[in-house]
Design an enzyme around this catalytic site. Sequence first.
Site, PDB file in Angstrom:
ATOM      1  N   TYR A  12      -3.390  12.533   4.949  1.00 36.43           N
ATOM      2  CA  TYR A  12      -4.387  11.470   5.030  1.00 36.43           C
ATOM      3  C   TYR A  12      -5.078  11.396   6.382  1.00 36.43           C
ATOM      4  CZ  TYR A  12      -1.753   9.627   1.021  1.00 36.43           C
ATOM      5  OH  TYR A  12      -1.103   9.461  -0.169  1.00 36.43           O
TER       6      TYR A  12
ATOM      7  N   HIS B  14       5.354   2.034  -5.444  1.00 36.52           N
ATOM      8  CA  HIS B  14       6.728   1.827  -4.964  1.00 36.52           C
ATOM      9  C   HIS B  14       6.915   2.231  -3.505  1.00 36.52           C
ATOM     10  CE1 HIS B  14       6.802   5.527  -7.752  1.00 36.52           C
ATOM     11  NE2 HIS B  14       6.575   5.988  -6.551  1.00 36.52           N
TER      12      HIS B  14
END
Length: 497
Positions: free
Chosen positions: A256, A171
């Site tokens: 990340y 999502h």
Amino acid sequence: MGFKVTFIGAGSIGFTRGLLRDLLSVPEFNNMEVAFTDINQKNLDMVTQLCQRDIKENGLNITIQSSTNRRVALQDAKYIFNVVRIGGLAAFEQDIEVPLKYGVDQCVGDTLSAGGIMYGQRGIAAMLEICKDIREVAGSDCLLLNYANPMAMLTWACNKYGGVNTIGLCHGVPNGHRQIAEVLGKPKEEIDIICAGINHQTWYVKIGHNGNDLTGELLEAFENHPEYSKTEKVRIDMLRRFGYYSTESNGHLSEYVPWYRKRPQEVNEWIDLGSWINGETGGYLRVCTEGRNWFETDFPNWLKEPAYEYSQENRGEEHGSYIIEGLETGRVYRGHFNMINQGVITNLPDDAVIEAPGYVDRNGISMPHVGDLPMGCAAVCNVSISVQRLAVEAAVHGDDQLLRQAMMMDPLVGAVCNPKEIWQMVDELIVAESEWLPQYVEAIAEAKHRLNNSVLLPTKDYKGAARIKVKSVEEMAQNRREANRNAAEADKAKQKI
């Protein structure tokens, strides 16, 4: 339309109940078969009771087939939702706590970094067994819709080694779409986007409005926004330096890449504690723990609450039900899907799992050609893809050397730890999570020997730069509405907490 949908990991209240509502909001699906399976009988029974009550209150004649026997639940299934968390919160806690001893401070830890890599090792081992069952007992043309993280790694393994047609769903793209519309002061339905990259590192490469490209206006709009200028500092800085906005939340994105969480004294410059998703240390573990504790305690009251109403007005944005609707009815659906690249994004590897625009109708799922990502965006994605490839191959083959190399190549782990620390951290992680890592039996035995018989590197008693304690059930009871929302939502960051 008679077909069977099976939910694996159905004891996950956040996904199961909402996805079932979405499916049964499609009028043509009112006579489909539904099967739930989970290894936790208690959670499975609670979610089944709640969903069966919803079905009854909506006047449908569907009886959920609920079983801890996965093969029974998968028998003849045409569509399979995977919402498992292998190892549950006990393993998730190790994903966060062990790396903290080595200075690796994660907000989520379920997609990349040390936690995401380990989550992949557990998940892939389990998914290959699940895929075996699917091949043997499910429908021959079945589709596996994977919602479990690490999205790219699991989808990659299921397609390459599991022998099951698998699509990954997330999502993140709609959430960023809403933000972009808000900062530009436009209705969301008037803003058209092209978003491409890899899961959780997908880039809004084109922002369209009435034929005009507004991509170049985003930076100033975000910098001037009263809330996002404070809560999305990492995303804005990446937009500033790479030229494109990223789908993923501030906290996720910060773990990340190597620049925002490697120095404890700098972490708080880039995050905001108004919501866990903006960068809180172990934030997702905290809200998941709170949600589980609340649901298990408060469940009797949930049965007294109004049932979900199955209607188009109440249907969620998760892609799964719309994909099945497109395949079964022919109504065209456009979304963003995680699939094997195969040339869709030309400067990312063909074998990688990419996230890009796709269309669904009776002819299947089609991914149009995107072409090259902007060079800097592709560079960020390619670093992560290298980690994913190593982690997938490590998990499939039980190769702890590849696992250690994946950790070394991970941007945040590599920014914080030296090779000796990484080797020792991996030893600790595979021993702590040994019950969920059947492919590493020999490596775990060797790691135990080293940990028990070697002079170990010193580690830290470190809880992270931005830790918030888990609320007790009594504390959550002071705001039942918020506690219910947290437990019930698959997307646990829709609103500020």
